[in-house]
Scaffold this motif. Structure first.
Motif, PDB file in Angstrom:
ATOM      1  N   LEU A 137      38.738  50.656  38.965  1.00  0.00           N
ATOM      2  CA  LEU A 137      38.480  50.088  37.639  1.00  0.00           C
ATOM      3  C   LEU A 137      37.339  50.824  36.937  1.00  0.00           C
ATOM      4  O   LEU A 137      37.380  51.042  35.724  1.00  0.00           O
ATOM      5  CB  LEU A 137      38.149  48.604  37.765  1.00  0.00           C
ATOM      6  CG  LEU A 137      39.318  47.728  38.223  1.00  0.00           C
ATOM      7  CD1 LEU A 137      38.843  46.343  38.624  1.00  0.00           C
ATOM      8  CD2 LEU A 137      40.389  47.627  37.131  1.00  0.00           C
ATOM      9  N   GLU A 138      36.312  51.200  37.687  1.00  0.00           N
ATOM     10  CA  GLU A 138      35.222  51.961  37.078  1.00  0.00           C
ATOM     11  C   GLU A 138      35.731  53.317  36.585  1.00  0.00           C
ATOM     12  O   GLU A 138      35.385  53.763  35.492  1.00  0.00           O
ATOM     13  CB  GLU A 138      34.094  52.151  38.083  1.00  0.00           C
ATOM     14  CG  GLU A 138      32.888  52.894  37.534  1.00  0.00           C
ATOM     15  CD  GLU A 138      31.800  53.058  38.561  1.00  0.00           C
ATOM     16  OE1 GLU A 138      31.528  54.214  38.952  1.00  0.00           O
ATOM     17  OE2 GLU A 138      31.243  52.038  38.996  1.00  0.00           O
ATOM     18  N   GLN A 139      36.580  53.958  37.392  1.00  0.00           N
ATOM     19  CA  GLN A 139      37.120  55.269  37.040  1.00  0.00           C
ATOM     20  C   GLN A 139      38.042  55.213  35.826  1.00  0.00           C
ATOM     21  O   GLN A 139      38.038  56.121  34.995  1.00  0.00           O
ATOM     22  CB  GLN A 139      37.915  55.832  38.231  1.00  0.00           C
ATOM     23  CG  GLN A 139      37.062  56.229  39.415  1.00  0.00           C
ATOM     24  CD  GLN A 139      36.585  57.656  39.302  1.00  0.00           C
ATOM     25  OE1 GLN A 139      37.383  58.576  39.157  1.00  0.00           O
ATOM     26  NE2 GLN A 139      35.283  57.848  39.366  1.00  0.00           N
ATOM     27  N   THR A 140      38.832  54.162  35.725  1.00  0.00           N
ATOM     28  CA  THR A 140      39.890  54.128  34.704  1.00  0.00           C
ATOM     29  C   THR A 140      39.514  53.348  33.449  1.00  0.00           C
ATOM     30  O   THR A 140      39.987  53.670  32.358  1.00  0.00           O
ATOM     31  CB  THR A 140      41.172  53.525  35.301  1.00  0.00           C
ATOM     32  OG1 THR A 140      40.896  52.212  35.807  1.00  0.00           O
ATOM     33  CG2 THR A 140      41.693  54.399  36.441  1.00  0.00           C
ATOM     34  N   THR A 141      38.695  52.318  33.583  1.00  0.00           N
ATOM     35  CA  THR A 141      38.354  51.489  32.413  1.00  0.00           C
ATOM     36  C   THR A 141      36.891  51.617  32.000  1.00  0.00           C
ATOM     37  O   THR A 141      36.525  51.145  30.928  1.00  0.00           O
ATOM     38  CB  THR A 141      38.640  49.999  32.694  1.00  0.00           C
ATOM     39  OG1 THR A 141      37.704  49.497  33.657  1.00  0.00           O
ATOM     40  CG2 THR A 141      40.061  49.801  33.220  1.00  0.00           C
ATOM     41  N   GLY A 142      36.054  52.208  32.861  1.00  0.00           N
ATOM     42  CA  GLY A 142      34.623  52.270  32.566  1.00  0.00           C
ATOM     43  C   GLY A 142      33.900  50.979  32.868  1.00  0.00           C
ATOM     44  O   GLY A 142      32.763  50.779  32.421  1.00  0.00           O
ATOM     45  N   ALA A 143      34.528  50.088  33.653  1.00  0.00           N
ATOM     46  CA  ALA A 143      33.915  48.799  33.974  1.00  0.00           C
ATOM     47  C   ALA A 143      32.674  49.002  34.837  1.00  0.00           C
ATOM     48  O   ALA A 143      32.626  49.877  35.699  1.00  0.00           O
ATOM     49  CB  ALA A 143      34.911  47.902  34.692  1.00  0.00           C
ATOM     50  N   ARG A 144      31.672  48.181  34.601  1.00  0.00           N
ATOM     51  CA  ARG A 144      30.443  48.190  35.401  1.00  0.00           C
ATOM     52  C   ARG A 144      29.989  46.745  35.606  1.00  0.00           C
ATOM     53  O   ARG A 144      30.225  45.886  34.755  1.00  0.00           O
ATOM     54  CB  ARG A 144      29.325  48.952  34.693  1.00  0.00           C
ATOM     55  CG  ARG A 144      29.635  50.397  34.352  1.00  0.00           C
ATOM     56  CD  ARG A 144      29.318  51.335  35.479  1.00  0.00           C
ATOM     57  NE  ARG A 144      29.500  52.733  35.095  1.00  0.00           N
ATOM     58  CZ  ARG A 144      29.198  53.757  35.881  1.00  0.00           C
ATOM     59  NH1 ARG A 144      28.694  53.540  37.076  1.00  0.00           N
ATOM     60  NH2 ARG A 144      29.390  54.997  35.478  1.00  0.00           N
ATOM     61  N   TRP A 145      29.288  46.527  36.723  1.00  0.00           N
ATOM     62  CA  TRP A 145      28.731  45.210  37.009  1.00  0.00           C
ATOM     63  C   TRP A 145      27.241  45.406  37.271  1.00  0.00           C
ATOM     64  O   TRP A 145      26.793  45.654  38.384  1.00  0.00           O
ATOM     65  CB  TRP A 145      29.459  44.597  38.201  1.00  0.00           C
ATOM     66  CG  TRP A 145      30.911  44.377  37.884  1.00  0.00           C
ATOM     67  CD1 TRP A 145      31.469  43.288  37.271  1.00  0.00           C
ATOM     68  CD2 TRP A 145      31.986  45.299  38.103  1.00  0.00           C
ATOM     69  NE1 TRP A 145      32.814  43.467  37.112  1.00  0.00           N
ATOM     70  CE2 TRP A 145      33.169  44.685  37.603  1.00  0.00           C
ATOM     71  CE3 TRP A 145      32.080  46.573  38.662  1.00  0.00           C
ATOM     72  CZ2 TRP A 145      34.410  45.312  37.655  1.00  0.00           C
ATOM     73  CZ3 TRP A 145      33.315  47.198  38.720  1.00  0.00           C
ATOM     74  CH2 TRP A 145      34.468  46.572  38.231  1.00  0.00           C
ATOM     75  N   PHE A 146      26.462  45.300  36.195  1.00  0.00           N
ATOM     76  CA  PHE A 146      25.046  45.647  36.258  1.00  0.00           C
ATOM     77  C   PHE A 146      24.206  44.564  36.929  1.00  0.00           C
ATOM     78  O   PHE A 146      23.188  44.855  37.542  1.00  0.00           O
ATOM     79  CB  PHE A 146      24.516  45.915  34.854  1.00  0.00           C
ATOM     80  CG  PHE A 146      25.092  47.152  34.217  1.00  0.00           C
ATOM     81  CD1 PHE A 146      24.775  48.410  34.711  1.00  0.00           C
ATOM     82  CD2 PHE A 146      25.953  47.068  33.142  1.00  0.00           C
ATOM     83  CE1 PHE A 146      25.293  49.556  34.124  1.00  0.00           C
ATOM     84  CE2 PHE A 146      26.479  48.203  32.551  1.00  0.00           C
ATOM     85  CZ  PHE A 146      26.152  49.450  33.047  1.00  0.00           C
ATOM     86  N   MET A 147      24.602  43.324  36.787  1.00  0.00           N
ATOM     87  CA  MET A 147      23.920  42.209  37.433  1.00  0.00           C
ATOM     88  C   MET A 147      24.943  41.094  37.610  1.00  0.00           C
ATOM     89  O   MET A 147      26.028  41.138  37.017  1.00  0.00           O
ATOM     90  CB  MET A 147      22.714  41.735  36.609  1.00  0.00           C
ATOM     91  CG  MET A 147      23.018  41.345  35.187  1.00  0.00           C
ATOM     92  SD  MET A 147      21.564  40.710  34.310  1.00  0.00           S
ATOM     93  CE  MET A 147      21.779  38.960  34.631  1.00  0.00           C
ATOM     94  N   PRO A 148      24.649  40.097  38.442  1.00  0.00           N
ATOM     95  CA  PRO A 148      25.640  39.048  38.696  1.00  0.00           C
ATOM     96  C   PRO A 148      25.964  38.231  37.445  1.00  0.00           C
ATOM     97  O   PRO A 148      25.144  38.070  36.544  1.00  0.00           O
ATOM     98  CB  PRO A 148      24.958  38.176  39.750  1.00  0.00           C
ATOM     99  CG  PRO A 148      23.943  39.060  40.388  1.00  0.00           C
ATOM    100  CD  PRO A 148      23.460  39.958  39.293  1.00  0.00           C
ATOM    101  N   GLY A 149      27.179  37.703  37.418  1.00  0.00           N
ATOM    102  CA  GLY A 149      27.593  36.806  36.350  1.00  0.00           C
ATOM    103  C   GLY A 149      28.140  37.518  35.135  1.00  0.00           C
ATOM    104  O   GLY A 149      28.197  38.751  35.058  1.00  0.00           O
TER     105      GLY A 149
END
Length: 789
Positions: A137-149
């Motif tokens: 998902l990070e590779q294809t959509t640029g999604a990131r999870w910088f902190m919880p929630g």
């Protein structure tokens, strides 16, 4: 003229048809060579094998949620189906890549492959499938999870997602990548989405390998401490080390481990200085050695660890290079031992320590184990000030990987609203140590802070600067559970940081950005309140040490401590309620037990102001003493000590009613000098104390006269505490602590408290901790009395 216009129109039509034809051709070619994940009206199936693992289910749910958010479509457009074979037009979550013959069993690999009709996401081992999904998902959509929630999730919107046919693979830089977080569901989810993984067990494990019953059956396993065998009362007692020099100790530990049938086992020493002191152990230790000012027992411990490792071939043993065992032992380490090198690498702000630590890492990698790990201290809670220390994360993890380290653990327990991107940056570098820390941080500021990026970048840079420029020398976890952490963030710095938060508020346009700014603003309000409280305590403490303090000033300063303490508790409670993850640290007893109002009340005890202050603290209206001394030998005329200099010198009073004990340290000097004055210099932690009989409900006053040089972070204080009938300590006790400064003129420390209901003993003690440079403390005229009824 009309003919020209008609010709132009005809030409435009022809060109338009040609463009449309070209677009159709390009679209057809794209469709023929790519997989359509979604467009404005369509999604795709997320396919799972029948009876999928929990990890595969979570991976599929993450894919469904993220694709829906990226496309703006409902999650129903990305249905999750369990089926034997992947259906056409689906993203298949398969689990294991199955390790090929000849590939290392520790090799982790994730991959995704786009082909006509489907995309296949897989991993080795199978339970790494969540990491594979997050990476996809990070590779294809640029999604990131910088902190919880939800506040920490970044998923860019797009109208279409096509994946060109082909395959991508990645093997993480570190085999074992673990960060110790809190236990909230949001943090567990964040841990998985940032592709963390724990391969190796490690911990303080001797209590689980040598039980109290084992030592009763074989007393040789029990350590000899201060001339007597120490037998732990229960399996929960970790304040001891087994006698690992005893005949059969290694075979006993190996037998216990063989029964567990684990891939990896912990074999770390207990977190204690109570090593065996028998002649056999002394012989194995050999000539005294020191490393980082602490005794060096690496030869003793890793000889034992090696012997156990030889008896459990194929089993990885996680062992700590910690405290008295940080240095390499000087002989090869067995291949199946995984040493975790413990250090607070925020100390890398000190170039001398950083270079020493780099050299140590290289030595351990060269010592022979298949895997070497780092163990760091990224706290977080219990600090109440920002502790991002991004410089340490960005320097140490890439260096460690380059040196050959392949496992990592850090105690983090983040205050997510104070520590910023620290945990996220660490997770990214553990996944790919070749990534540039500055580039990763630019991604964080761009995608998380968006229009507020500029002031928040400056905010964290200033926080880091405060840690990097702190007074030297450095030492392990400076200011941990220490109220003087506020000295790193004086009023002027806090005003700058608040100004940057306000600038971020002004810059924020999107609702999500505003929410993020408010999350961090709430957290920093706790820091401001905490620092304000500590500064008011410092002002009062200095006033109450003066030879002739002004009663009005003492009264006003005491009220300021009360008011600022109430303010802190209110701000903290409101922040925890509104944003539980912003500040996880509590308003701790370690901070509250130093209460200079008690010294002020003592100094004013003969006045009306003093009576009011004593009453406001829940005390008696007057502190009139009985005149009966409860301690023996208050002038130390009958006390004899053996100045402690060796690694086994835990206790140092040899005669008299007092007890003296502390931590062996190369610079440690404890002397009972002329005039029977007790002096401590260069000490890591020393305590001198005595207990007397107590009556529940009675008030007690402890006093001592002190001269000292106190650096920031040094703890020099008087303590008053209570014990029950079984000699168990009741609470943390109350202390009167010297603020940082030079007290060449003698001052008096004093505190007082009421004995709790179960109290049978009352104690007075003095302590000196973290003395550096020319720090010292001298003590005389000890006194402990009850207050008159």
């Amino acid at each position: 003229m009309r003919t020209c216009r008609q010709a132009a129109a005809l030409l435009a039509t022809v060109l338009g048809l040609a463009v449309l034809s070209g677009c159709r051709k390009e679209g057809e070619e794209a469709a023929a060579s790519s997989f359509l994940v979604f467009d404005q009206g369509h999604g795709c199936v997320v396919s799972l094998p029948e009876n999928p693992s929990p990890e595969a289910r979570r991976a599929a749910k993450l894919i469904q949620h993220t694709l829906a958010k990226a496309s703006g479509l409902s999650e129903n457009r990305f249905p999750i189906r369990e089926q034997e074979q992947a259906s056409p037009g689906s993203i298949r979550v398969e689990g294991s890549n199955h390790r090929k013959v000849g590939e290392p069993r520790l090799g982790e690999k994730v991959s995704w492959r786009a082909m006509p009709g489907r995309v296949v996401i897989s991993s080795y081992p199978a339970d790494a499938i969540e990491a594979a999904a997050a990476w996809f998902l990070e590779q294809t959509t640029g999604a990131r999870w910088f902190m919880p929630g939800k506040l920490g999730e970044h998923v860019p919107r797009r109208t279409e997602l096509r994946l060109p046919f082909g395959e991508k693979q990645h093997s993480p830089s570190f085999i074992s990548r673990n960060l110790g977080l809190g236990g909230s569901p949001e943090e567990k989810e964040w841990w998985s989405r940032n592709r963390l993984r724990a391969w190796f067990r490690h911990g303080h494990a001797m209590s689980g390998l040598f039980s109290p019953d084992d030592m009763r059956r074989n007393p040789d396993y029990a350590p000899l401490v201060n001339g007597a065998k120490y037998f732990p009362a229960s399996a929960n007692d970790g304040n001891w080390q087994p006698n690992i020099a005893a005949v059969g100790a290694a075979e006993h530990a190996a037998t216990i481990l063989r029964q567990r049938r684990e891939f990896s086992s912990a074999i770390g020493m207990n977190d204690s200085m109570r090593f065996d002191q028998s002649p056999q152990t002394r012989e194995l230790i050999g000539a005294p050695r020191w490393f980082r000012l602490k005794p060096d027992y690496s030869k003793l411990v890793f000889r034992f660890v090696n012997e156990v490792a030889k008896r459990v071939p194929g089993r990885y043993l996680g062992a700590y290079a910690y405290d008295w065992t940080e240095d390499t032992p000087g002989f090869p380490i067995e291949r199946n031992v995984v040493p975790y090198l413990t250090a607070d690498r925020s100390e890398w702000h000190n170039p001398e320590f950083a270079e020493e630590d780099r050299a140590l890492i290289r030595r351990w990698v060269a010592a022979g184990p298949e895997v070497v790990g780092l163990y760091d201290y990224y706290y977080g809670a219990p600090f109440l000030v920002p502790r991002p220390t991004l410089y340490a994360v960005g320097q140490s993890i890439p260096f460690a990987h380059q040196a050959g380290v392949r496992a990592f653990y850090a105690e983090v327990f983040p205050n997510w609203g104070l520590d910023g991107p620290k945990a996220w940056l660490a997770a990214q570098l553990l996944w790919d140590a070749t990534a540039k820390p500055d580039d990763l941080l630019e991604t964080y500021y761009r995608d998380f802070w968006r229009e507020a990026a500029a002031p928040m970048r400056e905010y964290f840079a200033l926080c880091d600067e405060q840690w990097r420029n702190q007074p030297k020398p450095s030492y392990w976890l400076k200011y941990f559970k220490d109220e003087q952490q506020h000295l790193l963030f004086p009023t002027g710095v806090r005003m700058k940081l608040r100004g940057l938060i306000e600038a971020a508020r002004q810059a924020a346009q999107a609702d999500l950005t505003r929410q993020r700014v408010e999350f961090f603003a709430k957290a920093f309000s706790v820091t401001e309140a905490f620092c304000g409280w500590q500064e008011s305590k410092g002002r009062l403490s200095h006033l109450a040490l003066l030879p002739a303090p002004d009663a009005g000033q003492l009264r006003a300063a005491s009220q300021a401590v009360t008011d600022s303490g109430i303010h802190l508790r209110q701000i903290h409670a409101a922040t925890v309620k509104a944003a539980p993850l912003a500040v996880v640290a509590k308003v701790m007893g370690e901070f509250e037990r130093n209460d200079p109002r008690r010294r002020a009340g003592w100094r004013l005890r003969e006045s009306a102001d003093g009576a009011d202050l004593l009453a406001s603290l829940g005390g008696p209206v007057a502190l009139r003493l009985t005149g009966q001394e409860l301690l023996s030998d208050t002038l130390l005329e009958k006390t004899r000590i053996k100045p402690p200099t060796g690694s086994m010198d835990l206790e140092w009073v040899t005669q008299g009613a007092w007890r003296g004990h502390g931590e062996p340290y190369e610079t440690r000097r404890v002397i009972l000098g002329p005039g029977n004055i007790l002096a401590m210099r260069g000490c890591k932690q020393e305590t001198f104390s005595q207990f007397a009989a107590a009556e529940p409900g009675r008030w007690y006053v402890a006093r001592v006269r002190v001269r000292a040089k106190v650096s920031p972070g040094n703890m020099t204080y008087l303590i008053l505490n209570f014990q029950d009938e079984g000699r168990r300590t009741l609470g943390l006790g109350l202390v009167d602590r010297l603020p940082a400064g030079d007290y060449s003129a003698e001052v008096e420390l004093v505190t007082w408290a009421q004995a709790p209901a179960k109290a049978k003993h009352v104690g007075l003690g003095v302590r000196a901790l973290n003395q550096v440079g020319d720090d010292y403390a001298t003590f005389r005229d000890f006194t402990l009395q009850a207050a008159a009824p």
